[in-house]
Scaffold this motif. Structure first.
Motif, PDB file in Angstrom:
ATOM      1  N   VAL A 189       0.846  -1.199   0.000  1.00  0.00           N
ATOM      2  CA  VAL A 189       0.000   0.000   0.000  1.00  0.00           C
ATOM      3  C   VAL A 189       0.881   1.249   0.000  1.00  0.00           C
ATOM      4  CG1 VAL A 189      -1.691   1.310   1.352  1.00  0.00           C
ATOM      5  CG2 VAL A 189      -1.914  -1.182   1.126  1.00  0.00           C
ATOM      6  N   VAL A 190       1.918   1.199   0.840  1.00  0.00           N
ATOM      7  CA  VAL A 190       2.831   2.344   0.935  1.00  0.00           C
ATOM      8  C   VAL A 190       3.540   2.557  -0.398  1.00  0.00           C
ATOM      9  CG1 VAL A 190       4.887   3.233   2.101  1.00  0.00           C
ATOM     10  CG2 VAL A 190       3.160   1.970   3.405  1.00  0.00           C
ATOM     11  N   LYS A 191       4.070   1.442  -0.966  1.00  0.00           N
ATOM     12  CA  LYS A 191       4.811   1.542  -2.231  1.00  0.00           C
ATOM     13  C   LYS A 191       3.939   2.070  -3.364  1.00  0.00           C
ATOM     14  CE  LYS A 191       8.500  -1.872  -1.881  1.00  0.00           C
ATOM     15  NZ  LYS A 191       9.039  -3.125  -2.388  1.00  0.00           N
ATOM     16  N   SER A 192       2.733   1.526  -3.464  1.00  0.00           N
ATOM     17  CA  SER A 192       1.908   1.939  -4.604  1.00  0.00           C
ATOM     18  C   SER A 192       1.479   3.397  -4.468  1.00  0.00           C
ATOM     19  CB  SER A 192       0.716   0.999  -4.796  1.00  0.00           C
ATOM     20  OG  SER A 192      -0.186   1.159  -3.752  1.00  0.00           O
ATOM     21  N   ARG A 193       1.298   3.860  -3.231  1.00  0.00           N
ATOM     22  CA  ARG A 193       0.945   5.270  -3.049  1.00  0.00           C
ATOM     23  C   ARG A 193       2.096   6.173  -3.491  1.00  0.00           C
ATOM     24  NH1 ARG A 193      -0.559   5.639   2.407  1.00  0.00           N
ATOM     25  NH2 ARG A 193       1.598   6.036   2.973  1.00  0.00           N
ATOM     26  N   ARG A 194       3.315   5.803  -3.074  1.00  0.00           N
ATOM     27  CA  ARG A 194       4.484   6.617  -3.442  1.00  0.00           C
ATOM     28  C   ARG A 194       4.734   6.574  -4.950  1.00  0.00           C
ATOM     29  NH1 ARG A 194       8.324   4.507   1.550  1.00  0.00           N
ATOM     30  NH2 ARG A 194       7.282   5.706   3.184  1.00  0.00           N
ATOM     31  N   ASP A 195       4.625   5.369  -5.530  1.00  0.00           N
ATOM     32  CA  ASP A 195       4.860   5.240  -6.977  1.00  0.00           C
ATOM     33  C   ASP A 195       3.831   6.031  -7.778  1.00  0.00           C
ATOM     34  OD1 ASP A 195       7.105   3.699  -6.655  1.00  0.00           O
ATOM     35  OD2 ASP A 195       6.060   1.787  -6.868  1.00  0.00           O
ATOM     36  N   ALA A 196       2.575   6.001  -7.306  1.00  0.00           N
ATOM     37  CA  ALA A 196       1.511   6.727  -8.015  1.00  0.00           C
ATOM     38  C   ALA A 196       1.772   8.231  -7.975  1.00  0.00           C
ATOM     39  CB  ALA A 196       0.151   6.411  -7.402  1.00  0.00           C
ATOM     40  N   ALA A 197       2.227   8.716  -6.820  1.00  0.00           N
ATOM     41  CA  ALA A 197       2.503  10.151  -6.691  1.00  0.00           C
ATOM     42  C   ALA A 197       3.647  10.565  -7.611  1.00  0.00           C
ATOM     43  CB  ALA A 197       2.835  10.501  -5.244  1.00  0.00           C
ATOM     44  N   LEU A 198       4.699   9.745  -7.669  1.00  0.00           N
ATOM     45  CA  LEU A 198       5.854  10.055  -8.523  1.00  0.00           C
ATOM     46  C   LEU A 198       5.456  10.024 -10.001  1.00  0.00           C
ATOM     47  CD1 LEU A 198       8.892  10.629  -8.831  1.00  0.00           C
ATOM     48  CD2 LEU A 198       9.277   8.150  -8.760  1.00  0.00           C
ATOM     49  N   ALA A 199       4.697   8.987 -10.386  1.00  0.00           N
ATOM     50  CA  ALA A 199       4.278   8.852 -11.789  1.00  0.00           C
ATOM     51  C   ALA A 199       3.419  10.036 -12.205  1.00  0.00           C
ATOM     52  CB  ALA A 199       3.506   7.550 -11.984  1.00  0.00           C
ATOM     53  N   TRP A 200       2.572  10.482 -11.287  1.00  0.00           N
ATOM     54  CA  TRP A 200       1.690  11.626 -11.549  1.00  0.00           C
ATOM     55  C   TRP A 200       2.512  12.880 -11.850  1.00  0.00           C
ATOM     56  CZ3 TRP A 200       0.535  15.529  -7.533  1.00  0.00           C
ATOM     57  CH2 TRP A 200      -0.474  16.406  -7.915  1.00  0.00           C
ATOM     58  N   LEU A 201       3.547  13.074 -11.053  1.00  0.00           N
ATOM     59  CA  LEU A 201       4.427  14.240 -11.200  1.00  0.00           C
ATOM     60  C   LEU A 201       5.174  14.187 -12.535  1.00  0.00           C
ATOM     61  CD1 LEU A 201       5.690  16.694  -9.687  1.00  0.00           C
ATOM     62  CD2 LEU A 201       7.345  15.100  -8.690  1.00  0.00           C
ATOM     63  N   VAL A 202       5.753  13.013 -12.841  1.00  0.00           N
ATOM     64  CA  VAL A 202       6.614  12.860 -14.018  1.00  0.00           C
ATOM     65  C   VAL A 202       5.808  12.903 -15.324  1.00  0.00           C
ATOM     66  CG1 VAL A 202       8.157  11.236 -15.202  1.00  0.00           C
ATOM     67  CG2 VAL A 202       8.430  11.665 -12.747  1.00  0.00           C
ATOM     68  N   LYS A 203       4.652  12.235 -15.322  1.00  0.00           N
ATOM     69  CA  LYS A 203       3.861  12.138 -16.555  1.00  0.00           C
ATOM     70  C   LYS A 203       3.252  13.466 -16.969  1.00  0.00           C
ATOM     71  CE  LYS A 203       2.556   7.302 -16.628  1.00  0.00           C
ATOM     72  NZ  LYS A 203       1.724   6.435 -15.808  1.00  0.00           N
ATOM     73  N   ALA A 204       3.120  14.380 -16.013  1.00  0.00           N
ATOM     74  CA  ALA A 204       2.465  15.651 -16.319  1.00  0.00           C
ATOM     75  C   ALA A 204       3.326  16.547 -17.209  1.00  0.00           C
ATOM     76  CB  ALA A 204       2.141  16.381 -15.018  1.00  0.00           C
ATOM     77  N   VAL A 205       4.644  16.309 -17.245  1.00  0.00           N
ATOM     78  CA  VAL A 205       5.548  17.209 -17.968  1.00  0.00           C
ATOM     79  C   VAL A 205       5.903  16.629 -19.341  1.00  0.00           C
ATOM     80  CG1 VAL A 205       7.760  18.437 -17.867  1.00  0.00           C
ATOM     81  CG2 VAL A 205       6.503  17.985 -15.753  1.00  0.00           C
ATOM     82  N   PRO A 206       5.370  17.230 -20.441  1.00  0.00           N
ATOM     83  CA  PRO A 206       5.609  16.659 -21.769  1.00  0.00           C
ATOM     84  C   PRO A 206       7.094  16.481 -22.117  1.00  0.00           C
ATOM     85  CG  PRO A 206       3.919  18.362 -21.884  1.00  0.00           C
ATOM     86  CD  PRO A 206       4.477  18.400 -20.490  1.00  0.00           C
ATOM     87  N   TYR A 207       7.920  17.455 -21.736  1.00  0.00           N
ATOM     88  CA  TYR A 207       9.332  17.416 -22.131  1.00  0.00           C
ATOM     89  C   TYR A 207      10.075  16.208 -21.537  1.00  0.00           C
ATOM     90  CZ  TYR A 207      14.021  19.069 -23.211  1.00  0.00           C
ATOM     91  OH  TYR A 207      15.294  19.168 -23.686  1.00  0.00           O
ATOM     92  N   ILE A 208       9.644  15.743 -20.349  1.00  0.00           N
ATOM     93  CA  ILE A 208      10.279  14.567 -19.735  1.00  0.00           C
ATOM     94  C   ILE A 208      10.028  13.349 -20.621  1.00  0.00           C
ATOM     95  CG2 ILE A 208      10.299  13.044 -17.717  1.00  0.00           C
ATOM     96  CD1 ILE A 208       9.644  15.437 -15.980  1.00  0.00           C
ATOM     97  N   GLY A 209       8.805  13.272 -21.180  1.00  0.00           N
ATOM     98  CA  GLY A 209       8.478  12.188 -22.100  1.00  0.00           C
ATOM     99  C   GLY A 209       9.237  12.297 -23.415  1.00  0.00           C
ATOM    100  N   PHE A 210       9.431  13.536 -23.890  1.00  0.00           N
ATOM    101  CA  PHE A 210      10.163  13.774 -25.132  1.00  0.00           C
ATOM    102  C   PHE A 210      11.603  13.275 -25.014  1.00  0.00           C
ATOM    103  CE2 PHE A 210      13.080  16.531 -27.506  1.00  0.00           C
ATOM    104  CZ  PHE A 210      12.604  16.378 -28.805  1.00  0.00           C
ATOM    105  N   LEU A 211      12.247  13.597 -23.874  1.00  0.00           N
ATOM    106  CA  LEU A 211      13.631  13.147 -23.662  1.00  0.00           C
ATOM    107  C   LEU A 211      13.680  11.649 -23.343  1.00  0.00           C
ATOM    108  CD1 LEU A 211      15.666  15.610 -21.399  1.00  0.00           C
ATOM    109  CD2 LEU A 211      16.128  15.021 -23.766  1.00  0.00           C
ATOM    110  N   GLY A 212      12.601  11.133 -22.757  1.00  0.00           N
ATOM    111  CA  GLY A 212      12.535   9.721 -22.389  1.00  0.00           C
ATOM    112  C   GLY A 212      13.102   9.425 -21.005  1.00  0.00           C
ATOM    113  N   VAL A 213      13.118  10.446 -20.119  1.00  0.00           N
ATOM    114  CA  VAL A 213      13.682  10.256 -18.774  1.00  0.00           C
ATOM    115  C   VAL A 213      12.714   9.448 -17.903  1.00  0.00           C
ATOM    116  CG1 VAL A 213      14.548  11.427 -16.702  1.00  0.00           C
ATOM    117  CG2 VAL A 213      14.899  12.457 -18.956  1.00  0.00           C
ATOM    118  N   GLN A 214      13.258   8.467 -17.198  1.00  0.00           N
ATOM    119  CA  GLN A 214      12.485   7.668 -16.242  1.00  0.00           C
ATOM    120  C   GLN A 214      13.094   7.842 -14.850  1.00  0.00           C
ATOM    121  OE1 GLN A 214      13.288   3.892 -17.997  1.00  0.00           O
ATOM    122  NE2 GLN A 214      12.222   4.420 -19.901  1.00  0.00           N
TER     123      GLN A 214
END
Lengths: 167, 143
Positions: free
Chosen positions: A11-36
């Motif tokens: 539960v703890v892990k999925s909450r943290r991962d969801a928050a991080l994914a939400w932050l990262v996916k919102a920024v188009p340029y991060i996807g353009f560069l392909g940063v994970q």
């Protein structure tokens, strides 16, 4: 004496991962560069998987200095936003299952960025970690380091200042 | 278009990262280079405002600076960034092309020094400025 049962680890892990994914996916340029981002607890490692479009000098070949700069800047901003978000997340003030469709909190704005290019970037994956050296109400300082095959042979070092979002 | 600019433009076009970002070389010569980056929704850094990511501006500034070094009269064979410092004055206006003017104002046998300014169509108020040092190798005309 009573003690509250700790939350199940998943539960703890999925909450943290969801928050991080939400932050990262919102920024188009991060996807353009392909940063994970790899997460271990609150520690983030940014990963830039090698692609042909990151090359700046086809003769060597070497990564584009601009791609390296952008990778460092993305890493620094996400580290800073994540560190800010982490406290709210752990205190239960932020529920990722409900924020998924909500607007992203305002991101820090870059004031200045200084990069030392120590080695030419090879045509392979690159990694980066950032450290918030000072985080105030208004300003923050972040140092960031990028490496490839050897952790102790950095490709580039960055140092940046950010203006923190209001509120 | 001069042959000189056409050759320089062909050089920029084969840099995969510059091409992926959609950069265009507008001027090249006498230690100066002007490159522009048309607005592109894929390069947005702040989804709330649509403002371009600082990383895209940094890549433009780095490319323009490197091009200015290659445009220097000493005619270097190749160059690489040693260090780069960028100050961000204001967000670039969403939807507008950002243009970087780079000037390689001094070279030694081994190092080139560059200043660069990035603007959108409000050219009186820079979006960002940069200073950089570059390595120099294989100069045809050593100063």
């Amino acid at each position: 004496m009573t003690r509250s049962t700790p939350e199940p680890v998943q539960v703890v892990k999925s909450r943290r991962d969801a928050a991080l994914a939400w932050l990262v996916k919102a920024v188009p340029y991060i996807g353009f560069l392909g940063v994970q981002f790899d997460r271990r607890g609150d520690e983030l490692t940014a990963v830039l998987p090698f692609r042909e479009m990151l090359i700046g000098n086809p003769a060597l070949p070497a990564l584009h200095g601009g791609a390296t700069a952008a990778f460092l800047e993305v890493t620094a901003i996400i580290e800073l936003a994540w560190a800010t978000m982490w406290e709210d997340l752990e205190a239960g003030r932020l529920d990722p299952s409900r924020i998924a469709d909500a607007a992203l909190p305002n991101l820090p704005k870059t004031i200045d960025f200084s990069i030392d290019y120590l080695r030419s970037g090879l045509p392979r994956d690159a990694y980066a970690r950032a450290r918030v050296t000072r985080s105030g109400r208004r300003y923050a300082s972040v140092q960031v380091e990028c490496w490839q095959d050897n952790r102790n042979r950095p490709v580039a070092l960055g140092s940046a200042h950010f203006l923190m979002p209001e509120g | 278009m001069s042959d000189h600019l056409a050759r320089a433009r062909a050089f920029i076009d084969i840099l995969p990262h510059s091409r992926a970002l959609g950069m265009r070389l507008d001027q090249f010569g006498d230690g100066q280079a002007v490159l522009s980056l048309p607005y592109d929704a894929r390069l947005v850094g702040d989804p709330a405002t649509g403002v371009l990511h600082g990383g895209a501006i940094s890549a433009l500034i780095d490319t323009a600076s490197g091009a200015a070094v290659m445009a220097h009269a000493s005619a270097p064979a190749s160059t690489a960034t040693l260090d780069l410092r960028i100050d961000y004055m204001r967000p670039a206006t969403p939807g507008r092309t950002v243009t970087a003017h780079a000037h390689c104002y001094h070279v030694t046998r081994t190092v080139a020094f560059v200043r660069v300014t990035a603007t959108d169509d409000d050219s009186g108020r820079p979006v960002a400025t940069g200073v950089a040092a570059f390595t120099l190798t294989g100069q045809a005309n050593v100063p």
